[in-house]
Enzyme design. Structure first.
Site, PDB file in Angstrom:
ATOM      1  N   CYS A  19     -78.774  69.695 -61.324  1.00 35.94           N
ATOM      2  CA  CYS A  19     -78.542  68.257 -61.511  1.00 35.94           C
ATOM      3  C   CYS A  19     -77.068  67.969 -61.211  1.00 35.94           C
ATOM      4  O   CYS A  19     -76.408  68.760 -60.527  1.00 35.94           O
ATOM      5  CB  CYS A  19     -78.957  67.793 -62.910  1.00 35.94           C
ATOM      6  N   ASN A  22     -74.908  69.410 -64.995  1.00 32.29           N
ATOM      7  CA  ASN A  22     -75.421  70.639 -65.639  1.00 32.29           C
ATOM      8  C   ASN A  22     -75.190  70.623 -67.161  1.00 32.29           C
ATOM      9  O   ASN A  22     -74.881  71.646 -67.769  1.00 32.29           O
ATOM     10  CB  ASN A  22     -74.803  71.918 -65.021  1.00 32.29           C
ATOM     11  N   CYS A  24     -77.320  67.932 -68.969  1.00 29.42           N
ATOM     12  CA  CYS A  24     -78.521  67.255 -69.495  1.00 29.42           C
ATOM     13  C   CYS A  24     -79.804  67.775 -68.843  1.00 29.42           C
ATOM     14  O   CYS A  24     -80.541  68.560 -69.436  1.00 29.42           O
ATOM     15  CB  CYS A  24     -78.431  65.743 -69.290  1.00 29.42           C
ATOM     16  N   ARG A  25     -80.084  67.313 -67.642  1.00 27.34           N
ATOM     17  CA  ARG A  25     -81.409  67.539 -67.052  1.00 27.34           C
ATOM     18  C   ARG A  25     -81.683  68.983 -66.646  1.00 27.34           C
ATOM     19  O   ARG A  25     -82.730  69.543 -66.998  1.00 27.34           O
ATOM     20  CB  ARG A  25     -81.593  66.618 -65.829  1.00 27.34           C
ATOM     21  N   SER A  26     -80.757  69.593 -65.884  1.00 27.56           N
ATOM     22  CA  SER A  26     -81.079  70.960 -65.422  1.00 27.56           C
ATOM     23  C   SER A  26     -81.022  72.001 -66.543  1.00 27.56           C
ATOM     24  O   SER A  26     -81.837  72.935 -66.535  1.00 27.56           O
ATOM     25  CB  SER A  26     -80.238  71.366 -64.203  1.00 27.56           C
ATOM     26  N   ASP A 137     -81.095  60.200 -64.583  1.00 30.76           N
ATOM     27  CA  ASP A 137     -79.973  60.696 -65.379  1.00 30.76           C
ATOM     28  C   ASP A 137     -79.926  59.946 -66.713  1.00 30.76           C
ATOM     29  O   ASP A 137     -79.747  58.724 -66.727  1.00 30.76           O
ATOM     30  CB  ASP A 137     -78.687  60.435 -64.573  1.00 30.76           C
TER      31      ASP A 137
HETATM   32  P1  4NP Z   1     -76.872  65.660 -65.858  1.00 30.91           P
HETATM   33  O1  4NP Z   1     -76.198  64.356 -66.507  1.00 30.91           O
HETATM   34  O2  4NP Z   1     -76.620  65.595 -64.367  1.00 30.91           O
HETATM   35  O3  4NP Z   1     -78.321  65.504 -66.189  1.00 30.91           O
HETATM   36  O4  4NP Z   1     -76.223  66.856 -66.522  1.00 30.91           O
HETATM   37  C1  4NP Z   1     -74.842  64.051 -66.317  1.00 30.91           C
HETATM   38  C2  4NP Z   1     -73.906  64.533 -67.175  1.00 30.91           C
HETATM   39  C3  4NP Z   1     -72.552  64.223 -67.006  1.00 30.91           C
HETATM   40  C4  4NP Z   1     -72.179  63.415 -65.971  1.00 30.91           C
HETATM   41  C5  4NP Z   1     -73.126  62.932 -65.101  1.00 30.91           C
HETATM   42  C6  4NP Z   1     -74.455  63.261 -65.258  1.00 30.91           C
HETATM   43  N1  4NP Z   1     -70.815  63.058 -65.829  1.00 30.91           N
HETATM   44  O5  4NP Z   1     -70.514  62.282 -64.915  1.00 30.91           O
HETATM   45  O6  4NP Z   1     -69.974  63.562 -66.577  1.00 30.91           O
END
Ligand code: 4NP
Length: 175
Positions: A19, A22, A24-26, A137
């Protein structure tokens, strides 16, 4: 920092979930898929990891809201250390499954010689109810977003496991 060394993938089914951050989703996909594999007693057949295309959170834990959501379903993300994907990972892993189209574009950009196009796929291509084929997201939203992500990741992980077992002709003995 957490040791992210990857053990030998030879003879194993290697899956990298990707994702943006790294956190939340992955990590959730990694945790849910790992837990399904363990429940089936198939952990020796798999190498399962996750990565972000961005490096903001490298070395850090999974998002607290995602950890709490996963915990409610008995999946622990406590052992997570965020990792940023590198080009070499495209050599190492047999399946590189991304959460949304932005991830797809970013991972494809790492594959400059286009040698790994076949293995880079949207995770929800395996979802029996694929919708727009992306895992949204949840980072900037509320709890309902985390719950929705959990449901789609759980459903897709079950279908993915079935698909991989069939593709690799691995039988699970009913107990
Ligand atoms: P993820 O979510 O891609 O599912 O881990 C996010 C976590 C942090 C950020 C963006 C997406 N960020 O911009 O910090």
């Amino acid at each position: 920092m957490k040791d992210r060394t990857i053990e030998a993938t030879e003879g194993k089914i290697s899956v990298l979930f990707v994702c943006l951050g790294n956190i939340c989703r992955s990590p959730l996909a990694e945790g849910v898929f790992r837990s399904l594999v363990a429940k089936a007693g198939l952990q020796d057949h798999f190498v399962i990891r996750s990565a972000g295309t961005g490096g903001w959170h490298v070395g850090g834990p999974a998002d607290e809201r995602m950890r709490t959501t996963a915990q409610r379903y008995g999946v622990s993300l406590d052992d997570h250390g965020a990792y940023q994907i590198a080009e070499k990972d495209l050599e190492t892993f047999e399946y590189v499954l991304v959460m949304d189209r932005r991830n797809l574009e970013d991972v494809r950009a790492l594959d400059s010689a286009e040698r790994h196009s076949e293995k880079i796929k949207l995770f929800r291509d395996f979802d029996p109810e694929p919708g727009d084929r992306q895992v949204p997201d949840p980072y900037y939203g509320g709890q309902e977003g985390f719950d929705a992500v959990y449901r789609m990741v759980d459903r897709t992980s079950r279908a993915l496991l079935e698909h991989l077992l069939e593709e690799h002709r691995i039988r699970v003995d009913a107990t």
